[in-house]
Design an enzyme around this catalytic site. Sequence first.
Site, PDB file in Angstrom:
ATOM      1  N   ARG A 123      31.853  48.617  22.856  1.00 19.22           N
ATOM      2  CA  ARG A 123      31.911  48.760  24.318  1.00 19.22           C
ATOM      3  C   ARG A 123      31.301  47.575  25.065  1.00 19.22           C
ATOM      4  O   ARG A 123      30.923  47.702  26.235  1.00 19.22           O
ATOM      5  CB  ARG A 123      31.272  50.071  24.776  1.00 19.22           C
ATOM      6  CG  ARG A 123      31.986  51.306  24.225  1.00 19.22           C
ATOM      7  CD  ARG A 123      31.390  52.591  24.766  1.00 19.22           C
ATOM      8  NE  ARG A 123      32.131  53.748  24.283  1.00 19.22           N
ATOM      9  CZ  ARG A 123      31.930  54.345  23.120  1.00 19.22           C
ATOM     10  NH1 ARG A 123      30.979  53.890  22.309  1.00 19.22           N
ATOM     11  NH2 ARG A 123      32.654  55.385  22.761  1.00 19.22           N
ATOM     12  N   LYS A 144      37.949  37.281  33.362  1.00 22.24           N
ATOM     13  CA  LYS A 144      39.194  38.000  33.077  1.00 22.24           C
ATOM     14  C   LYS A 144      39.567  37.758  31.621  1.00 22.24           C
ATOM     15  O   LYS A 144      39.745  36.610  31.200  1.00 22.24           O
ATOM     16  CB  LYS A 144      40.330  37.507  33.976  1.00 22.24           C
ATOM     17  CG  LYS A 144      40.361  38.116  35.352  1.00 22.24           C
ATOM     18  CD  LYS A 144      41.654  37.693  36.055  1.00 22.24           C
ATOM     19  CE  LYS A 144      41.811  38.345  37.405  1.00 22.24           C
ATOM     20  NZ  LYS A 144      43.089  37.955  38.055  1.00 22.24           N
ATOM     21  N   GLU A 186      46.720  23.775  36.736  1.00 19.13           N
ATOM     22  CA  GLU A 186      45.707  24.685  37.284  1.00 19.13           C
ATOM     23  C   GLU A 186      44.663  23.926  38.093  1.00 19.13           C
ATOM     24  O   GLU A 186      44.103  24.455  39.061  1.00 19.13           O
ATOM     25  CB  GLU A 186      45.039  25.481  36.161  1.00 19.13           C
ATOM     26  CG  GLU A 186      45.934  26.532  35.499  1.00 19.13           C
ATOM     27  CD  GLU A 186      46.036  27.831  36.295  1.00 19.13           C
ATOM     28  OE1 GLU A 186      45.602  27.867  37.464  1.00 19.13           O
ATOM     29  OE2 GLU A 186      46.568  28.815  35.745  1.00 19.13           O
ATOM     30  N   LYS A 228      36.771  27.841  41.449  1.00 19.54           N
ATOM     31  CA  LYS A 228      36.883  29.125  40.753  1.00 19.54           C
ATOM     32  C   LYS A 228      35.564  29.897  40.852  1.00 19.54           C
ATOM     33  O   LYS A 228      35.555  31.116  41.105  1.00 19.54           O
ATOM     34  CB  LYS A 228      37.237  28.883  39.286  1.00 19.54           C
ATOM     35  CG  LYS A 228      37.449  30.150  38.449  1.00 19.54           C
ATOM     36  CD  LYS A 228      38.812  30.753  38.681  1.00 19.54           C
ATOM     37  CE  LYS A 228      39.057  32.007  37.842  1.00 19.54           C
ATOM     38  NZ  LYS A 228      39.627  31.721  36.527  1.00 19.54           N
ATOM     39  N   GLU A 238      38.641  41.103  41.901  1.00 24.21           N
ATOM     40  CA  GLU A 238      39.900  40.912  42.616  1.00 24.21           C
ATOM     41  C   GLU A 238      40.247  42.073  43.539  1.00 24.21           C
ATOM     42  O   GLU A 238      41.326  42.650  43.487  1.00 24.21           O
ATOM     43  CB  GLU A 238      41.055  40.654  41.637  1.00 24.21           C
ATOM     44  CG  GLU A 238      42.249  39.964  42.286  1.00 24.21           C
ATOM     45  CD  GLU A 238      43.283  39.467  41.290  1.00 24.21           C
ATOM     46  OE1 GLU A 238      44.452  39.769  41.482  1.00 24.21           O
ATOM     47  OE2 GLU A 238      42.890  38.776  40.324  1.00 24.21           O
ATOM     48  N   ARG A 242      39.827  37.026  45.606  1.00 27.90           N
ATOM     49  CA  ARG A 242      40.130  36.445  44.300  1.00 27.90           C
ATOM     50  C   ARG A 242      41.633  36.355  44.033  1.00 27.90           C
ATOM     51  O   ARG A 242      42.075  35.535  43.226  1.00 27.90           O
ATOM     52  CB  ARG A 242      39.437  37.247  43.186  1.00 27.90           C
ATOM     53  CG  ARG A 242      39.638  36.629  41.803  1.00 27.90           C
ATOM     54  CD  ARG A 242      38.718  37.210  40.747  1.00 27.90           C
ATOM     55  NE  ARG A 242      39.011  36.631  39.444  1.00 27.90           N
ATOM     56  CZ  ARG A 242      38.225  36.697  38.391  1.00 27.90           C
ATOM     57  NH1 ARG A 242      37.066  37.328  38.469  1.00 27.90           N
ATOM     58  NH2 ARG A 242      38.570  36.149  37.245  1.00 27.90           N
ATOM     59  N   ASN A 246      45.830  33.434  42.214  1.00 27.34           N
ATOM     60  CA  ASN A 246      47.132  33.730  41.608  1.00 27.34           C
ATOM     61  C   ASN A 246      48.271  32.919  42.210  1.00 27.34           C
ATOM     62  O   ASN A 246      49.443  33.233  41.967  1.00 27.34           O
ATOM     63  CB  ASN A 246      47.444  35.225  41.738  1.00 27.34           C
ATOM     64  CG  ASN A 246      46.512  36.088  40.912  1.00 27.34           C
ATOM     65  OD1 ASN A 246      46.116  35.713  39.813  1.00 27.34           O
ATOM     66  ND2 ASN A 246      46.136  37.236  41.454  1.00 27.34           N
ATOM     67  N   HIS A 249      51.457  32.409  40.216  1.00 28.85           N
ATOM     68  CA  HIS A 249      51.417  33.244  39.021  1.00 28.85           C
ATOM     69  C   HIS A 249      52.409  34.410  39.042  1.00 28.85           C
ATOM     70  O   HIS A 249      52.755  34.937  37.987  1.00 28.85           O
ATOM     71  CB  HIS A 249      49.998  33.781  38.804  1.00 28.85           C
ATOM     72  CG  HIS A 249      49.045  32.746  38.295  1.00 28.85           C
ATOM     73  ND1 HIS A 249      48.773  31.589  38.989  1.00 28.85           N
ATOM     74  CD2 HIS A 249      48.313  32.684  37.151  1.00 28.85           C
ATOM     75  CE1 HIS A 249      47.899  30.866  38.295  1.00 28.85           C
ATOM     76  NE2 HIS A 249      47.617  31.501  37.185  1.00 28.85           N
ATOM     77  N   HIS A 253      54.239  34.056  35.716  1.00 33.06           N
ATOM     78  CA  HIS A 253      54.061  35.010  34.619  1.00 33.06           C
ATOM     79  C   HIS A 253      55.394  35.613  34.188  1.00 33.06           C
ATOM     80  O   HIS A 253      55.616  35.867  32.992  1.00 33.06           O
ATOM     81  CB  HIS A 253      53.089  36.121  35.021  1.00 33.06           C
ATOM     82  CG  HIS A 253      51.652  35.724  34.923  1.00 33.06           C
ATOM     83  ND1 HIS A 253      50.625  36.543  35.339  1.00 33.06           N
ATOM     84  CD2 HIS A 253      51.062  34.598  34.458  1.00 33.06           C
ATOM     85  CE1 HIS A 253      49.463  35.933  35.133  1.00 33.06           C
ATOM     86  NE2 HIS A 253      49.704  34.760  34.606  1.00 33.06           N
ATOM     87  N   HIS A 266      51.870  27.690  29.915  1.00 37.75           N
ATOM     88  CA  HIS A 266      51.385  28.420  31.087  1.00 37.75           C
ATOM     89  C   HIS A 266      51.417  27.550  32.339  1.00 37.75           C
ATOM     90  O   HIS A 266      51.935  27.964  33.387  1.00 37.75           O
ATOM     91  CB  HIS A 266      49.959  28.928  30.833  1.00 37.75           C
ATOM     92  CG  HIS A 266      49.357  29.631  32.008  1.00 37.75           C
ATOM     93  ND1 HIS A 266      49.786  30.857  32.449  1.00 37.75           N
ATOM     94  CD2 HIS A 266      48.356  29.261  32.851  1.00 37.75           C
ATOM     95  CE1 HIS A 266      49.076  31.226  33.513  1.00 37.75           C
ATOM     96  NE2 HIS A 266      48.211  30.273  33.772  1.00 37.75           N
TER      97      HIS A 266
END
Length: 367
Positions: A123, A144, A186, A228, A238, A242, A246, A249, A253, A266
């Site tokens: 966990r 993330k 990026e 960032k 987010e 935040r 994206n 993206h 994506h 990417h």
Amino acid sequence: MRTLTVDLGDRSYPIYIGEGLLSKSGEYFLQHQLTTKSPLLIVSDENIAPKYLQTVVDSLQASGYQTVSSVVKAGEKSKSLDVFEEVMTAAIEGGLDRKSTVVALGGGVVGDLAGFVAASFMRGVHFVQMPTTILAHDSSVGGKVAVNHRLAKNMIGAFHQPAMVLYDVDTLQSLPERDVRSGLSEMIKHGLIWDEQFAYWCRDNADRLLALDREALTYGLTEGCSVKAKVVSSDETEQGLRAILNLGHTIGHALEAIGGYGEFLHGEAISIGMAAAAQLAVNRGRDRSIYEETTALLAKFGLPTTIPGHLNDEEIISAMLHDKKFKENQIVFILPVRIGEVEIVSDMTLDEVRQVIKQLKGEGQHV
């Protein structure tokens, strides 16, 4: 060396950017009080491990750490539940416990995979990012972590912040040219969303960055990580701001997914997505110069700004509808207002998206 801080209260952590840092790994681990009594798991890939794994192991062991390693295949396809299980098995067989640390030595794929292992094992255990690609200056910061599903990217994951980010720029010198260009996408994004001056600095220093000039890289990575860090410090999970990270993206994506996580790197997919976002902004009334400046900047780095004609429009749409940014029957897009400023748009229609796909394929008229 440069140091930045991601300010999250008692979970704040530093980003170290400089030369020769991997050979000092053990010193940094001791400095951050990561225990020597529990084994560390180092996750890397088949491209990176032969170059840098032994350096990290030697430094950690010299500082009193026990290490076990898990080396996965290079590439986006390792961000899967099957590979996640393999790495988790290595953690269990290696005797990791609640005080252990999982170390990501590699690019964004390794960072996301190892981070999800760290978030899930017992966990949640400590996690350290050691990025070895330019692209990972984005993914290694912010917590993330995720693996992909065949229908959508990063759909299975968590927020799990690292204890630190140790970014050795020496590792970037061996990157293939295509990976360099992809990673710089990026970096450009951080300028486009937040800092006009930095975006133009990237444009004016494109040749130095592509040539892996250490001074230019260190500055660019520091500025990108700084953007960032500021955004994440303001909105860790987010809930609002935040989302601006994206930019590009939503469509990017989708292109990665329908390309089988192999046709596009990417950063290449995100570059196309940023061009699409700029065109969408123009379609909604923004000045056409936004699209022209954005695509000209990306072109300076040899990055793609069009959608290949063989890709099916409706498959792109379908992949977008499986994305995390599709909610309450609306597609959330980040659109530029100008260079250095963006807005969150939550009322984009599928017809608008279909139009921009055709425009980027050269099948529709640009506004």
